[in-house]
Scaffold this motif. Structure first.
Motif, short mmCIF file in Angstrom:
data_model
loop_
_atom_site.label_atom_id
_atom_site.label_comp_id
_atom_site.label_asym_id
_atom_site.label_seq_id
_atom_site.Cartn_x
_atom_site.Cartn_y
_atom_site.Cartn_z
N GLU A 1 -0.03 -2.44 3.47
CA GLU A 1 1.22 -1.66 3.47
C GLU A 1 1.91 -1.77 2.12
O GLU A 1 2.46 -0.79 1.60
N ARG A 2 1.88 -2.95 1.55
CA ARG A 2 2.52 -3.12 0.24
C ARG A 2 1.82 -2.29 -0.83
O ARG A 2 2.46 -1.63 -1.65
N ILE A 3 0.50 -2.30 -0.84
CA ILE A 3 -0.27 -1.54 -1.84
C ILE A 3 -0.08 -0.05 -1.62
O ILE A 3 0.11 0.71 -2.57
N GLN A 4 -0.13 0.36 -0.38
CA GLN A 4 -0.04 1.79 -0.05
C GLN A 4 1.30 2.39 -0.44
O GLN A 4 1.40 3.58 -0.74
N SER A 5 2.34 1.58 -0.42
CA SER A 5 3.69 2.09 -0.68
C SER A 5 3.90 2.51 -2.14
O SER A 5 4.90 3.14 -2.46
N HIS A 6 2.97 2.20 -3.03
CA HIS A 6 3.16 2.50 -4.45
C HIS A 6 2.35 3.70 -4.92
O HIS A 6 2.17 3.91 -6.11
N ILE A 7 1.87 4.47 -3.97
CA ILE A 7 1.23 5.74 -4.28
C ILE A 7 2.09 6.85 -3.69
O ILE A 7 2.32 6.86 -2.48
N PRO A 8 2.61 7.76 -4.51
CA PRO A 8 2.36 7.92 -5.94
C PRO A 8 3.05 6.86 -6.79
O PRO A 8 4.07 6.30 -6.38
N THR A 9 2.50 6.63 -7.96
CA THR A 9 3.05 5.64 -8.88
C THR A 9 4.33 6.16 -9.52
O THR A 9 4.53 7.37 -9.63
N PRO A 10 5.20 5.26 -9.95
CA PRO A 10 6.45 5.69 -10.59
C PRO A 10 6.23 6.24 -12.00
O PRO A 10 5.13 6.15 -12.55
N SER A 11 7.27 6.80 -12.58
CA SER A 11 7.20 7.38 -13.92
C SER A 11 7.25 6.30 -14.99
O SER A 11 7.70 5.17 -14.76
N LEU A 12 6.76 6.68 -16.17
CA LEU A 12 6.89 5.89 -17.40
C LEU A 12 6.23 4.52 -17.34
O LEU A 12 6.65 3.58 -18.01
N MET A 13 5.18 4.39 -16.54
CA MET A 13 4.44 3.14 -16.52
C MET A 13 3.59 3.01 -17.77
O MET A 13 3.02 3.98 -18.25
N SER A 14 3.50 1.79 -18.29
CA SER A 14 2.66 1.53 -19.46
C SER A 14 1.26 1.15 -19.01
O SER A 14 1.01 0.93 -17.82
N SER A 15 0.33 1.08 -19.96
CA SER A 15 -1.04 0.67 -19.63
C SER A 15 -1.06 -0.74 -19.05
O SER A 15 -1.82 -1.04 -18.12
N SER A 16 -0.22 -1.62 -19.59
CA SER A 16 -0.18 -2.99 -19.08
C SER A 16 0.39 -3.03 -17.66
O SER A 16 -0.02 -3.87 -16.85
N ASP A 17 1.31 -2.11 -17.34
CA ASP A 17 1.83 -2.03 -15.98
C ASP A 17 0.71 -1.65 -15.01
O ASP A 17 0.59 -2.23 -13.92
N TYR A 18 -0.09 -0.65 -15.41
CA TYR A 18 -1.21 -0.25 -14.55
C TYR A 18 -2.21 -1.40 -14.39
O TYR A 18 -2.72 -1.65 -13.30
N GLU A 19 -2.48 -2.07 -15.48
CA GLU A 19 -3.44 -3.17 -15.44
C GLU A 19 -2.99 -4.26 -14.48
O GLU A 19 -3.78 -4.77 -13.67
N GLU A 20 -1.71 -4.61 -14.53
CA GLU A 20 -1.19 -5.64 -13.64
C GLU A 20 -1.16 -5.17 -12.20
O GLU A 20 -1.48 -5.93 -11.27
N MET A 21 -0.81 -3.91 -11.98
CA MET A 21 -0.77 -3.38 -10.62
C MET A 21 -2.15 -3.37 -10.00
O MET A 21 -2.33 -3.68 -8.82
#
Length: 536
Positions: free
Chosen positions: A80-100
């Protein structure tokens, strides 16, 4: 230190709401409590219920009132926690995606390889990896749209305005109206005329009435809060009262210092002190004037103007400077019904630039506290600067092209002059091919002819003379059998003028022809006639 590397992702995880997969407590009455069981004993349980995004409530339920308890499994909650972040928010950096990716899908698949949610998590992982690849390539996700790298570079002001408008909307959703209007202030000062400006105006028109009501409620509650504060002081002993009053004084002094700093920076929407009537009344007056100013603004007309500005910028990027300048004048002539913002940080812009009713023809300046002032031009002023730079670029390119053409012409003239000045004898030595062959053949012919004459003289023992009477007397016919041999022997040969007393010397004729041919060959070389063909 590492925990601060990914603040955006950390904030996303922290704010996650888990409405679906949770513990369910069914009561004997048929009611169901959906939440998270935080405490269990033999007599009762405690369950935390999420009422909305920001409010939780904890209920205590006796065991005897419970019909059934259904607990979610750990992988349910994690999914549920993982599913709640699709769609992803705006202005994420590459490092944000990597950590997510690392802390989300990859961690889930490693911890729960046999989970029934495995397929869904793998889909989420694939989507995050695809989005990260786009981000690595320089694109940026903004309000569910991917902004290309070229757009960010070639339409920089439009991109920055869209980012500010997005932040303005996020702050408004959090009811941080002061900060939201500060973002609008920046958009209006620096990015009037961009595609995001009409949307920002529309958003400000919705924010201001709500903000005004909030301030009016604070004003209405001010006397009551002050009265309660005074009553609270009376219940304290002398030491406690002194500490409380000192803390209040420090708070007021900090607020005043902050306001002074904001004034020095020229900020219009200053921090509000809800315990200060002057502060509340000041912002209330500002809200009223801004509401009145923007009430007549037509976002539709502003959007039409923004399209013309965008077209002009596209023309500038393509080097169509004359057409772009005409479009800029067209956009500035369009009526938008938006008056200049009172108290806006602006100064006169570049001279001879057209002015519009939106104030887009002037540049904006923001002073930097303690370090002088730094100028920030608005969008239209930057377009004129961009147009000027493009004109200079086009002119420089034309100048270089002309210089290159002149250089080629000069090199050609120099080559022709150099060929004409060379010694013909030297050219003859260097000549290869057809030009050299005729002169060589003539010289050889002259030498061969002279050698032949010498040989003939030696064989006969005397020079051959032409009889003056031979022309008058017909030759005696020779026998038929000897006709071919005698014809060759009696063939007349040219004689020199010295031996016959008249006529032309054959050797001199050959030399003359050779000289003429050499002159013709050199002349043709100088004039470029009959040269070797260049390879295709």
């Amino acid at each position: 230190m590492k925990r601060f590397v990914y603040p955006l992702v950390a904030a996303i995880w922290a704010l996650t709401v888990l409405p679906g997969y949770s513990d369910i407590v069914k009561l004997n009455t048929g009611e169901e409590l959906d939440g998270k069981i935080t405490y269990e004993s033999s007599d009762f349980i405690k369950i935390e219920i999420q009422l909305n995004a920001g409010i939780k409530d904890t209920k205590t339920v006796l065991r005897k009132d419970i019909a059934e308890i259904q607990k979610s499994t750990p992988d349910d909650l994690e999914f549920e926690r993982i599913q709640s972040h699709i769609p992803t928010p705006s202005l994420m950096s590459s490092s944000d995606y990597e950590e997510m990716i690392r802390t989300g899908p990859e961690a889930f698949l490693k911890a729960y390889p046999d989970s029934p949610h495995k397929d869904e998590v793998e889909k989420i992982l694939k989507q995050l990896q695809e989005e990260k690849a786009l981000r690595d390539a320089g694109q940026v996700k903004l309000e569910d749209q991917w902004i290309s790298k070229d757009y960010q570079q070639n339409f920089k002001a439009n991109y920055q305005a869209r980012v500010l408008k997005y932040r303005m909307n996020q702050l408004a959703n959090k009811r941080d109206f002061t900060s939201a209007m500060r973002e609008f202030e920046r958009i209006e000062e620096q990015y009037t005329g961009t595609e995001a400006y009409p949307e920002a105006v529309k958003l400000a028109q919705m924010i201001l009435p709500v903000y005004g009501k909030t301030i009016q409620r604070n004003l209405a509650d001010l006397e009551y809060k002050e009265s309660e504060y005074q009553k609270g002081l009376e219940t304290l002993n002398e030491l406690q009262r002194a500490d409380t009053e000192a803390a209040y004084q420090r708070e007021q002094e900090q607020y005043k210092a902050r306001v002074e700093a904001e004034k020095a920076e020229g900020i219009k929407w200053m921090t509000v002190n809800v315990r200060s009537r002057d502060s509340l009344e000041s912002v209330s007056s500002l809200i009223e004037s801004e509401n009145e100013r923007l009430a007549s603004a037509d976002p539709g007309l502003l959007a039409e103007q923004a399209k013309v500005f965008m077209t002009a910028e596209e023309m500038i990027n393509k080097g169509q400077t004359a057409e772009a300048e005409a479009k800029l004048k067209e956009a500035l002539a369009m009526p938008t019904s938006v008056s200049a913002s009172p108290g806006a940080r602006s100064s006169s812009g570049p001279q001879n630039r057209p002015q519009s009713r939106t104030g887009t023809g002037s540049s904006a300046k923001r002073s930097s506290s303690g370090k002088g002032s730094s100028s920030k031009e608005n969008y239209v002023a930057s377009l004129y600067d961009k147009l000027k730079a493009k004109k200079a670029e086009v002119a420089e390119a034309a100048k270089k092209a002309k210089e290159a053409e002149d250089s080629k012409t000069e090199e050609l003239m120099t080559a022709l002059q150099g060929s004409a000045a060379k010694d013909p004898a030297e050219e003859e030595k260097k000549e290869e091919g057809a030009g050299e062959a005729p002169a060589t053949s003539l010289a050889a012919a002259m030498a061969a002819s002279k050698a032949s004459d010498d040989e003939k003289k030696k064989e006969t023992g005397k020079p051959e003379k032409k009889s003056t009477s031979s022309a008058k007397k017909p030759a005696k016919p020779a026998p038929a059998s000897d006709e071919a041999d005698e014809e060759e022997e009696e063939q007349p040969r040219p004689t020199s003028a010295s031996s016959s007393g008249g006529g032309f010397n054959l050797q001199y004729v050959i030399w003359g022809l050779a000289a003429v041919l050499i002159i013709v060959t050199v002349g043709a070389k100088v004039l470029g006639i009959g040269g070797k063909k260049e390879d295709a």
